[in-house]
Enzyme design. Structure first.
Site, PDB file in Angstrom:
ATOM      1  N   ASP A  44       0.829  -1.224   0.000  1.00  0.00           N
ATOM      2  CA  ASP A  44       0.000   0.000   0.000  1.00  0.00           C
ATOM      3  C   ASP A  44       0.855   1.264   0.000  1.00  0.00           C
ATOM      4  OD1 ASP A  44       1.068  -0.012   2.499  1.00  0.00           O
ATOM      5  OD2 ASP A  44      -0.824  -0.012   3.594  1.00  0.00           O
ATOM      6  N   LYS A 200      14.536  40.132  -9.131  1.00  0.00           N
ATOM      7  CA  LYS A 200      13.605  39.120  -9.658  1.00  0.00           C
ATOM      8  C   LYS A 200      12.213  39.354  -9.083  1.00  0.00           C
ATOM      9  CE  LYS A 200      13.822  34.779  -8.072  1.00  0.00           C
ATOM     10  NZ  LYS A 200      14.233  33.381  -7.857  1.00  0.00           N
ATOM     11  N   ARG A 202       8.659  37.363  -8.813  1.00  0.00           N
ATOM     12  CA  ARG A 202       8.113  36.018  -9.009  1.00  0.00           C
ATOM     13  C   ARG A 202       6.607  36.142  -9.114  1.00  0.00           C
ATOM     14  NH1 ARG A 202       9.693  30.565  -8.218  1.00  0.00           N
ATOM     15  NH2 ARG A 202      11.906  30.969  -7.964  1.00  0.00           N
TER      16      ARG A 202
HETATM   17  C1  R5P Z   1      15.282  31.193  -4.911  1.00  0.00           C
HETATM   18  O1  R5P Z   1      15.143  32.016  -4.017  1.00  0.00           O
HETATM   19  C2  R5P Z   1      16.366  30.160  -4.941  1.00  0.00           C
HETATM   20  O2  R5P Z   1      17.602  30.693  -4.528  1.00  0.00           O
HETATM   21  C3  R5P Z   1      16.494  29.577  -6.322  1.00  0.00           C
HETATM   22  O3  R5P Z   1      16.859  30.596  -7.219  1.00  0.00           O
HETATM   23  C4  R5P Z   1      15.191  28.979  -6.785  1.00  0.00           C
HETATM   24  O4  R5P Z   1      14.622  28.210  -5.792  1.00  0.00           O
HETATM   25  C5  R5P Z   1      15.426  28.140  -8.009  1.00  0.00           C
HETATM   26  O5  R5P Z   1      14.193  27.656  -8.472  1.00  0.00           O
HETATM   27  P1  R5P Z   1      13.939  27.437 -10.030  1.00  0.00           P
HETATM   28  O6  R5P Z   1      15.130  26.725 -10.585  1.00  0.00           O
HETATM   29  O7  R5P Z   1      12.667  26.640 -10.070  1.00  0.00           O
HETATM   30  O8  R5P Z   1      13.743  28.785 -10.654  1.00  0.00           O
END
Ligand code: R5P
Length: 331
Positions: A44, A200, A202
């Site tokens: 399982d 960056k 997000r």
């Molecule tokens: C973000 O704060 C981390 O330092 C990495 O840049 C991130 O986790 C990388 O994730 P991915 O490759 O999915 O963009």
């Protein structure tokens, strides 16, 4: 191996299914056999684990990254800790080279969990006495533990593996503001290189927008540093932004944890840009054969872990595991 008063017969080194090759290298370096255990799944899918010898009173080390599949590896680790505690281990130290769930270490909006703390609670409740990890996504996670927690860094190993490189006209690049400190450590150890970072934004957990390059990159060869490569999205965007800003198409990527989440094809597309000359990572996470990109080079953290085990077992300080360690605290 240095002489010390503690005999190896009272150590036990075991592993789950996440990093057996790394665990075998650590065992080799320590001159120990890996402990015998049965690790399998019931029909399982529940985990069944059994230690194949008496470990009563022993100093136990379990090597297991909580890498993808994260929940499987985490549950295995908790079940292993439970078994060692119930079998009367003297002390249980978890070597978790990559600590999963570390990217949720605070609430960013309302009604969210703090998974890095939850995992710390789970490990402690299961019976871990000490946890060792490498390049935590956020160093403050160390404080989520009320048991011993040793936070190591692979930065000196990675710098050593870069020796002779990068080129004199290079720039160290943090792919987001969270990695600026890590970039500073690399810049310092590589001889005071200039640094730049990407601002960056997000838009969701999987989609990344790079807003701007901050710093001078034009005509320079970028060395991008990160702790985690997950889907490769951050790096693909960083490469595009750097090239658009006039950086030389001679890019090196250095990261501690190659999670390489998602299909091999996507990883290949995102990290296969011809401007990427090399991707240097460690073996905190094992990369399957279909994701072994031609540009990928791996440096092992086994010596770092073996020396740490040796020192913990001998009750020696681990703050000086490597020369120049004082200059390179984890970031
Ligand atoms: C973000 O704060 C981390 O330092 C990495 O840049 C991130 O986790 C990388 O994730 P991915 O490759 O999915 O963009």
């Amino acid at each position: 191996m240095h002489d010390h008063t503690h005999s190896h017969s009272d150590i036990g080194l075991y592993c789950g299914s996440a990093n057996p090759a790394l665990a075998a290298s650590v065992a080799d370096l320590l001159g120990l056999p890996l402990g015998g255990r049965l690790l399998r799944r019931f029909p399982d899918s529940e985990v069944h684990f059994q230690i194949e010898e008496s470990i009563r009173g022993k100093d136990i080390y379990i090597v297991q990254s909580t890498s993808p599949p994260v929940n499987e590896h985490l549950m295995e680790l908790l079940i292993m800790i439970d078994a060692f505690r119930r079998a009367s281990a003297g002390r249980i130290t978890c070597l978790i080279p990559y600590y999963g769930y570390s990217r949720q270490e605070k609430k960013t909006t309302g009604r969210e969990p703090i998974t890095a703390k939850l995992v710390a609670n789970l490990l402690t409740t299961a019976g871990a006495n000490r946890v060792v990890s490498i390049d935590l996504h956020v160093p403050a996670i160390q404080g989520f533990f009320d048991i011993g927690m040793d936070h190591l860094t692979a930065v000196p190993l990675l710098v050593e593996a870069l020796s002779g490189r990068p080129r004199p006209n290079s720039v160290i690049v943090a792919p987001d503001v969270g990695r600026v400190k890590m970039a500073e450590r690399f810049a310092h150890l590589l001889g005071d290189r200039p640094i730049a970072f990407l601002h960056k934004r997000r838009s969701s957990a999987t989609a990344v927008d790079v807003a701007a390059v901050v710093g001078e990159v034009e005509g320079r060869a970028p060395l991008i540093v990160d702790d985690i490569i997950a889907t490769g999205g951050t790096l693909a965007q960083a490469v595009r932004a750097l090239l658009a800003a006039g950086a030389r198409p001679e890019i090196t990527i250095v990261a501690t944890h190659p999670l390489f989440a998602g299909p091999a094809e996507t990883i290949g597309e995102r990290l296969g840009h011809p401007a990427i000359r090399e991707i240097l990572v460690t073996d905190t996470v094992s990369v399957p054969p279909d994701k072994q990109l031609p540009t990928l080079r791996t440096v092992s953290v086994a010596p770092l872990l073996a020396e740490t085990v040796r020192r913990l077992h001998a009750h020696e300080s681990i703050s000086a595991v490597f020369p120049r360690a004082a200059e390179v605290q984890p970031v």
